[in-house]
Design an enzyme around this catalytic site. Structure first.
Site, mmCIF file in Angstrom:
data_model
loop_
_atom_site.group_PDB
_atom_site.id
_atom_site.type_symbol
_atom_site.label_atom_id
_atom_site.label_comp_id
_atom_site.label_asym_id
_atom_site.label_seq_id
_atom_site.Cartn_x
_atom_site.Cartn_y
_atom_site.Cartn_z
ATOM 1 N N ASP A 100 12.047 -0.138 6.325
ATOM 2 C CA ASP A 100 10.515 -0.405 6.140
ATOM 3 C C ASP A 100 9.970 1.031 5.831
ATOM 4 O OD1 ASP A 100 7.834 -0.904 6.101
ATOM 5 O OD2 ASP A 100 7.540 -1.908 7.936
ATOM 6 N N SER A 143 3.211 3.610 -11.987
ATOM 7 C CA SER A 143 2.821 2.505 -12.692
ATOM 8 C C SER A 143 1.956 2.876 -14.002
ATOM 9 C CB SER A 143 2.245 1.331 -11.949
ATOM 10 O OG SER A 143 1.555 0.406 -12.648
ATOM 11 N N TYR A 192 -4.224 -0.472 -5.419
ATOM 12 C CA TYR A 192 -3.085 -0.200 -6.114
ATOM 13 C C TYR A 192 -3.043 1.183 -6.811
ATOM 14 C CZ TYR A 192 1.532 -1.224 -8.499
ATOM 15 O OH TYR A 192 2.623 -1.025 -9.103
ATOM 16 N N ALA A 193 -4.070 1.376 -7.670
ATOM 17 C CA ALA A 193 -4.301 2.329 -8.430
ATOM 18 C C ALA A 193 -4.223 3.616 -7.646
ATOM 19 C CB ALA A 193 -5.406 2.355 -9.294
ATOM 20 N N ALA A 194 -4.998 3.504 -6.428
ATOM 21 C CA ALA A 194 -5.198 4.627 -5.664
ATOM 22 C C ALA A 194 -3.913 5.425 -5.404
ATOM 23 C CB ALA A 194 -6.080 4.487 -4.413
#
Length: 264
Positions: free
Chosen positions: A61, A140, A153-155
């Protein structure tokens, strides 16, 4: 023997990279496969072994620093070296910021997408320097251009891009290459398993999936980028165009980003 550690390798892009590396290297490659699901890791390992590669499965993890350290220690204990580290483990998320009540899952997402990569890289760094090896960060297009509904997500992906850009410069004289990959929409289930506004599982994709890149093509581009010691791999023409236009016509890029999101 070339020893390659791949996080998030139980499914999707990570599993496909493992298979392609096994097909390319055969008995000359050893793959250290890491993800949370041990049974799925074992299945991927079997596929790679059938292609001649040696494998080691380490259930991991990456949101836990101790497990990232243990992964690298297990790889070195088994094979004695690390030639490449592919930081692929990640989770998706899609929610408008105003709809989020508890920001705890924002922090959880950052631990997986950013800190998992940082911790694994830090633990492996001395070995990678000794081998004049390669580091890959799977970011991404959301790490280049902000997409509505993807603030969390972008951060994480913008943070990855910044961290590995600096690391590339710091490691230049050490002979370690750092490749950052920027996939667009790829035909995997990552968006279905991502967070929703409440911190649960989204269960669907809110991006337009038409023309999604195949997992096989995405994995090939990343592996080629690593082997070619490329700085960056921006995978789509739209992504390359958006990055350029962001400098001269940011409003147009925002409209493109809005167009990538389904009607909600």
């Amino acid at each position: 023997m070339r020893v390659i550690v791949i996080t998030g390798s139980s499914d999707g892009i990570g599993a496909e990279m493992a298979r392609q590396l096994a097909a390319r290297g055969g008995a000359k490659v050893a793959l250290v496969l890491a993800a949370r699901n041990g049974a799925m890791l074992d299945a991927v390992a079997g596929q790679c072994q059938s292609l001649g590669a040696q494998t080691l499965c380490v259930p991991t993890d990456v949101s836990m620093q101790a497990e990232c350290i243990a992964l690298i220690e297990a790889a070195v204990a088994r094979f004695g070296r690390i030639d490449a580290l592919i930081n692929n483990a990640g989770r998706s998320a899609h929610a408008r910021f105003e709809d989020v009540q508890d920001l705890g899952w924002y922090e959880d997402l950052m631990r997986v997408n950013l800190w998992g990569s940082v911790w694994c890289t830090h633990a492996a760094l001395a070995h990678l320097k000794a081998a004049h090896g390669s580091i890959v960060a799977v970011s991404s297009l959301s790490g280049l251009v902000g997409v509505p509904g993807r603030s969390a997500y972008a951060a994480t992906k913008f943070a990855m891009a910044g961290f590995f850009e600096v690391l590339r410069a710091e490691l230049k004289d050490a002979g370690v290459s750092v490749t950052t990959a920027y996939p667009g929409v790829v035909a995997t289930q990552i968006r279905h398993h991502g967070y929703n506004a409440a911190g649960g599982q989204l269960g669907k994709s809110l991006l337009k999936e038409e023309g999604a890149m195949s997992v096989e093509e995405c994995a090939r581009l990343i592996v080629d980028g690593m082997d070619g010691r490329q700085r960056e791999v921006v995978m789509t023409a739209k992504g390359k165009l958006g990055r350029f236009l962001k400098l001269i016509a940011p409003g147009m890029v925002e409209r493109m980003a809005l167009a990538a999101v389904k009607e909600q």
